[in-house]
Write an enzyme that holds these catalytic residues in place. Structure first.
Site, mmCIF file in Angstrom:
data_model
loop_
_atom_site.group_PDB
_atom_site.id
_atom_site.type_symbol
_atom_site.label_atom_id
_atom_site.label_comp_id
_atom_site.label_asym_id
_atom_site.label_seq_id
_atom_site.Cartn_x
_atom_site.Cartn_y
_atom_site.Cartn_z
ATOM 1 N N HIS A 99 1.176 -1.258 -0.086
ATOM 2 C CA HIS A 99 0.132 0.129 -0.167
ATOM 3 C C HIS A 99 0.942 1.294 0.224
ATOM 4 C CE1 HIS A 99 -2.149 -2.955 2.513
ATOM 5 N NE2 HIS A 99 -3.305 -2.277 2.044
ATOM 6 N N ASP A 102 2.389 2.054 3.266
ATOM 7 C CA ASP A 102 3.342 1.206 3.838
ATOM 8 C C ASP A 102 4.751 1.605 3.575
ATOM 9 O OD1 ASP A 102 1.200 -0.724 4.198
ATOM 10 O OD2 ASP A 102 1.415 -1.774 2.408
ATOM 11 N N GLU A 230 -11.019 -7.064 -3.815
ATOM 12 C CA GLU A 230 -10.630 -8.182 -2.610
ATOM 13 C C GLU A 230 -11.873 -8.252 -1.786
ATOM 14 O OE1 GLU A 230 -7.020 -8.201 -0.646
ATOM 15 O OE2 GLU A 230 -7.676 -8.846 1.149
ATOM 16 N N ASP A 337 -0.483 -12.381 2.839
ATOM 17 C CA ASP A 337 -1.276 -11.399 3.293
ATOM 18 C C ASP A 337 -1.129 -12.124 4.980
ATOM 19 O OD1 ASP A 337 -4.275 -9.426 3.206
ATOM 20 O OD2 ASP A 337 -2.542 -9.301 4.643
HETATM 21 C C1 3MF Z 1 -7.527 -6.767 5.499
HETATM 22 C C2 3MF Z 1 -6.723 -7.229 4.016
HETATM 23 C C3 3MF Z 1 -6.041 -6.085 3.512
HETATM 24 C C4 3MF Z 1 -5.865 -6.408 2.013
HETATM 25 C C5 3MF Z 1 -5.127 -5.054 1.532
HETATM 26 C C6 3MF Z 1 -5.199 -5.143 -0.022
HETATM 27 C C7 3MF Z 1 -4.285 -5.113 4.783
HETATM 28 O O1 3MF Z 1 -8.409 -7.799 5.897
HETATM 29 O O2 3MF Z 1 -6.587 -8.397 3.724
HETATM 30 O O3 3MF Z 1 -4.573 -6.205 4.154
HETATM 31 O O4 3MF Z 1 -5.358 -7.297 1.493
HETATM 32 O O5 3MF Z 1 -5.468 -3.725 1.964
HETATM 33 O O6 3MF Z 1 -5.858 -4.896 -0.527
HETATM 34 MG MG MG Z 2 -5.841 -9.355 2.155
#
Ligand code: 3MF
Ligand code: MG
Length: 433
Positions: A99, A102, A230, A337
Site C-alpha cells: 500500500h 506502507d 478483494e 497477507d
Molecule cells: C484486510 C486485508 C488487507 C488487504 C489489503 C490489500 C491489509 O483484511 O486483507 O490487508 O489485503 O488492503 O487490498
Molecule cells: Mg488481504
C-alpha cells in the site's frame, strides 16, 4: 543493505529429508510440475504491510517489534525498503505487494504525500531493477487514516471521495511505474457501522462511479495489469459491501464492469463470510473472475481475521486444486497477507514464517497437480452429470414447463436418487495429501 537480516541465512531447497530449519523441504523453485516450475505456478509475494510496516500491536497492547526502520522520515522509509529487499532476497520470492502508506511517510499536504510516494517508488524501482524482484500488485490504504473512518468512495463527505480518488490515482501511477502485474482494491471502510445513518443506494452508486473511474484511468494510462477487488464480509466495518465473490459479481454486473475487474480472494475473508476458501475460488473461476489470492489462515476459535501464515497442507491443496482446475494464475499469484504473532520478535521469525508457508503451499500445489493429473475427481464429476450430456436433456433446457410436465406424465418419469459418493471422494483426496 539493511543489516537487519545479516544473521539469517538465505533459504534454499534441500529436500524433504533436510532437518535444517533454514531450508525449503518441498519448495524447489525450479522443479517442473506439469510444464511450469513451482516458482511460475505459485508466484509468491511478501506483503509489505504485515512484514515491514506492522509494529506488533493488537486491540489490547501496543508495539512489540523493534525494527530499526520504524519512523516517519524518508530516511526511515528507505531503510525499510532496504530491509524489505533483504527479506525478499533471503526467501528468493519473485514478488511483493504494498500500500502507499506502507512505504512512505504522510506529508503535511496531499501533494507532499504524493511526492514522498513517488520518491520511494523510484527507490523501490532501482531495487527491483537490481534484484529482478517484481511487483505482484500495488494498492491504496483507504482505511487507516481517520479521514476514511466513514468510508472512502462511499463516504458521506464528497471531499473524502475526492481525496480517495486522488490517492488511488497516485497508487495506480506507482503500480504502473513499477510494472505491477495487478492493482487491488480492498474496501476496508466501504460499508457501514449502522444502517441508522446509512443510505445504501447512494453509497452503492458512489462506489460504482469510483470503480468505473478506476477502469477508465487504467485504460487512459495504458496500465496492463489486472484490476482486482478483494472481498471481505466485515471487520473493521460491521458490514462490508464487497462481502464475498457472489456479492461482488452482482456489483460488477450492476455497473457493467464484469469484464474489467477480477478478484483477489483471501482465505481468511472466505472463512469470515461463512464459506470455504475453495468455495470462493471455485465460484470466482466459474464466473471468470479468478485473479489472485491472499494466502493466510484464520484462528477457527477466535472468529476474526487473524491473518496467520498458512500451515495446513490439506487446506491449501484444495485451494490450489481449484486454481489449477481454472488454468492456474496468469497475472495473479500467492500473496502472503499474513503476519507474525506479536511475540515473534526476531529477524529469523519473519524469514521462517514465510519459508514454512512457502513449503506448505508447495506441498499443497504438488498434491493438487497430482490429483488433477490423475483425473479421479474430474471423472467422478463428469460421470455424475453425464445424464445432462444427452441431446434430450439439453433440449429440455430450451423447453418450457408445460411441455416438460406433459413428458413427465406421458413417460411416467420417476427418477431414482444416486449416491453422491462424498466419503469415497474424500478418501480419494487423502491419497494425495
Ligand atoms: C484486510 C486485508 C488487507 C488487504 C489489503 C490489500 C491489509 O483484511 O486483507 O490487508 O489485503 O488492503 O487490498
Ligand atoms: Mg488481504
Amino acid at each position: 543493505m539493511s543489516g537487519y537480516f545479516d544473521g539469517v541465512p538465505h533459504i534454499t531447497y534441500e529436500g524433504p529429508d533436510s532437518e535444517n530449519p533454514f531450508a525449503f523441504r518441498h519448495y524447489d523453485p525450479d522443479r517442473v510440475v506439469h510444464g511450469k516450475t513451482l516458482r511460475e505456478h505459485l508466484r509468491f509475494a511478501v506483503a509489505y504491510w504485515h512484514s515491514l510496516a506492522w509494529p506488533g500491536g493488537d486491540p489490547f497492547g501496543g508495539q512489540t517489534f523493534e525494527r530499526p526502520w520504524f519512523g516517519d522520515s524518508m530516511a526511515h522509509a528507505k531503510a525499510k525498503a532496504d530491509a524489505a529487499f533483504d527479506l525478499f532476497t533471503r526467501l528468493d520470492v519473485p514478488f511483493f505487494c504494498f500500500h502507499d502508506a506502507d512505504v512512505r511517510p504522510e506529508g503535511d499536504s496531499f501533494a507532499e504525500t504524493r511526492r514522498n510516494l513517488e520518491e520511494i517508488v523510484d527507490y523501490l524501482g532501482q531495487k527491483m531493477e537490481r534484484t529482478g524482484i517484481g511487483l505482484l500488485w500495488g494498492t491504496a490504504n483507504l482505511f487507516s487514516h481517520r479521514r476514511f473512518m466513514a468510508g472512502a468512495a462511499t463516504n458521506p463527505d464528497p471531499d473524502v471521495f475526492a481525496w480517495s480518488a486522488a490517492t488511488v490515482k497516485s497508487c495506480i501511477d506507482a503500480t504502473h511505474r513499477l510494472s505491477g502485474q495487478n492493482y487491488v482494491l480492498w474496501g476496508g471502510r466501504e460499508g457501514y457501522e449502522t444502517l441508522l445513518n446509512t443510505d445504501l443506494g447512494r453509497e452503492a452508486e458512489q462506489a460504482g462511479r469510483f470503480l468505473s473511474m478506476v477502469v477508465e484511468y487504467k485504460h487512459q494510462i495504458g496500465f496492463e495489469g489486472a484490476l482486482l477487488i478483494e472481498p471481505k464480509p466485515q471487520e473493521p466495518t460491521k458490514h462490508q459491501y464487497d462481502y464475498d465473490v457472489a456479492t461482488v459479481y452482482g456489483f460488477l454486473k450492476r455497473f457493467g464492469l464484469e469484464n474489467e475487474v477480477k478478484l483477489n480472494i483471501e482465505q481468511g475473508h472466505a472463512i469470515l463470510a461463512g464459506h470455504s476458501f475453495e468455495h470462493e475460488l471455485a465460484l470466482a473461476a466459474s464466473l471468470g473472475l479468478l485473479g489472485s489470492i491472499d494466502m493466510n489462515r484464520n484462528d477457527y476459535q477466535s472468529g476474526w481475521d487473524t491473518d496467520q501464515f498458512p500451515n495446513s497442507v490439506p487446506e491449501v491443496a484444495l485451494a490450489y486444486y481449484e486454481i489449477l482446475r481454472a488454468g492456474g494464475f496468469t497475472t495473479g499469484g500467492t500473496n502472503f497477507d499474513a503476519k507474525l504473532r506479536r511475540q515473534s520478535l526476531d529477524p529469523e521469525d519473519l524469514v521462517l514464517a514465510h519459508s514454512g508457508a512457502m513449503d506448505v503451499c508447495a506441498r499443497g500445489l504438488i498434491a493438487a497437480e497430482e490429483m488433477l493429473e490423475d483425473g479421479g475427481l474430474e471423472a467422478a464429476r463428469a460421470e455424475r452429470y453425464a445424464g445432462w450430456d444427452t441431446p434430450e436433456a439439453q433440449a429440455m433446457l430450451q423447453s418450457d414447463l408445460a411441455s416438460i410436465a406433459n413428458r413427465v406424465e406421458a413417460e411416467g418419469l420417476n427418477p431414482d436418487p444416486r449416491s453422491g459418493r462424498q466419503e469415497r471422494l474424500e478418501n480419494y483426496v487423502n491419497r494425495f495429501i
